[in-house]
Write a protein that holds these residues in place. Sequence first.
Motif, short mmCIF file in Angstrom:
data_model
loop_
_atom_site.label_atom_id
_atom_site.label_comp_id
_atom_site.label_asym_id
_atom_site.label_seq_id
_atom_site.Cartn_x
_atom_site.Cartn_y
_atom_site.Cartn_z
N GLU A 29 40.38 43.50 40.03
CA GLU A 29 39.79 44.67 39.36
C GLU A 29 40.54 45.96 39.64
O GLU A 29 40.22 47.00 39.07
CB GLU A 29 38.32 44.82 39.79
CG GLU A 29 38.07 45.36 41.20
CD GLU A 29 38.18 44.32 42.33
OE1 GLU A 29 38.98 43.37 42.18
OE2 GLU A 29 37.48 44.48 43.34
N THR B 190 43.30 43.87 47.96
CA THR B 190 43.23 42.67 47.13
C THR B 190 42.18 42.87 46.04
O THR B 190 41.18 43.55 46.26
CB THR B 190 42.81 41.43 47.95
OG1 THR B 190 41.41 41.55 48.30
CG2 THR B 190 43.63 41.29 49.22
N GLY B 191 42.42 42.29 44.90
CA GLY B 191 41.40 42.32 43.84
C GLY B 191 41.99 42.39 42.45
O GLY B 191 42.91 43.19 42.21
N GLY C 167 38.28 40.50 49.39
CA GLY C 167 38.64 39.09 49.34
C GLY C 167 38.20 38.28 50.54
O GLY C 167 38.69 37.19 50.78
N ASP D 169 37.42 34.92 46.66
CA ASP D 169 37.74 35.54 47.95
C ASP D 169 38.64 34.60 48.73
O ASP D 169 38.20 33.76 49.51
CB ASP D 169 36.44 35.86 48.71
CG ASP D 169 35.69 37.00 48.06
OD1 ASP D 169 36.35 37.85 47.43
OD2 ASP D 169 34.45 37.05 48.16
N ASP E 297 43.62 38.18 43.02
CA ASP E 297 42.68 37.22 43.61
C ASP E 297 43.08 35.77 43.31
O ASP E 297 42.31 35.01 42.73
CB ASP E 297 41.26 37.48 43.07
CG ASP E 297 40.67 38.76 43.66
OD1 ASP E 297 40.97 39.07 44.83
OD2 ASP E 297 39.92 39.44 42.93
MG MG Z 1 37.69 41.24 45.78
#
Ligand code: MG
Length: 412
Positions: free
Chosen positions: A192, A189-190, A255, A262, A232
């Motif tokens: 970025e 997850t993310g 997350g 998160d 996210d």
């Molecule tokens: Mg994250």
Amino acid sequence: MISVEQAREAVFARIERLEAVEVDILESLGRVLAEDISSDIDISPFDNSAMDGFAVHVADLEGASEESPVVLKVIEHVAAGMFPQLPLEPGQATRIMTGAPVPQGAEAVVMIERTESLEADGGAGGTVAIKTTAKPGENIRKRGEDVRTGDVVLSAGEVVTGAAVGLMAAMGHERVSVYRRPRVAIVATGDELVAIGEYPGPGKIRNSNSYSLAAQVIAAGAEPHILPVARDNEPDTRAILTRASEFDLMITTGGVSMGDFDVVRDVLTDIGKLDFWKVAMRPGAPQTYGTIDGTPFFGLPGNPTSTMVGFELFVRPAIRKMMGFEALDRPRVQAVLAHDVKKKSDRRYFLRGRLVKTDDGYSASLAGGQSSAMLTSMHRANCLVSVPEGMSFAPKGSIVTCIRLDIEEGVQ
Ligand code: MG
Ligand code: AMP
């Protein structure tokens, strides 16, 4: 915060062994047998020679030596795969190869190195000089000396070794029942994260966790399925987490901290059941565990080493339990700490360490930087040095428990 032990208990309470499947014997290597395996034959199936040499009667060779060999008449040649046609009478020898059935009446085999064929081709009808005595049964492998017909040679619950694969082949088993490998969903997850093939732009990093985790899943014997990255936000995370029931286990990374974005824990609480989310450990306190539609769910922290350590402590033993292993954990050894270690006393630390053998045991030094974002020291580590909660300082020279990462399982 709960302790590592409490967290592991909560995990194991929900994890069940998977069902058995039938596989080709080679596919069973390293897995746990779900059935007893017995033999339809004796092994060896017949008395046979352990050496290339000559089958003889023991009494014929009394007093034989290098200086005064005994000369015997060679009546037959028997190679592996052949069957002797002539019974061996006193005064006779049968030329015999390794694995060939010994002729009726033969009491021992003398290795070729202790003989001299007196005809150029050493052929049947010729003679052989034997330069040694023999003991009854010498160099003869007896029928059934390893396995007897009907013996249960391998039992349900045993781990299949290379030798077990060979035994199954010898006993006529082409397929065998073992516990199934879990199908493990991996979700990074993310916002970025970018794919491996991309050069990360400003603020972005490559998704490495999906791959380190998939590698750990494979090493643990299970089957990784890397799902798309969950961004996210709740809808995206929800869409991917609802796929948990397609798998035996789902692992997410990231997350699960206290950041604004998160969302994993919120989604888990919403669509599944949250068992715990914080464990008194470092690296990686926000270890989250629960179920979605009955599928066990591990929300590992995002920092690359926290992810891997969480996998080692919670996911790997769960996978092994699903696969029917009795030994769920890697071996632990006691070692002498080679550095002073300062720590927070409310957490158990798992330091990336290098174990080396010393004259009187093991020494554990640090494998490099201990930031949870660093993977190089995890790569160099061959153990996790466990420093318990309740201590804020472990001096150089103290005895610590190390979890060996270089061994699957073994004598503890
Ligand atoms: Mg994250
Ligand atoms: P998070 O728990 O989502 O706040 O992530 C903690 C840290 O781990 C952040 O620095 C993330 O950028 C990093 N991280 C999260 N997911 C990954 C991933 N899949 N691969 C590499 N680093 C990650």
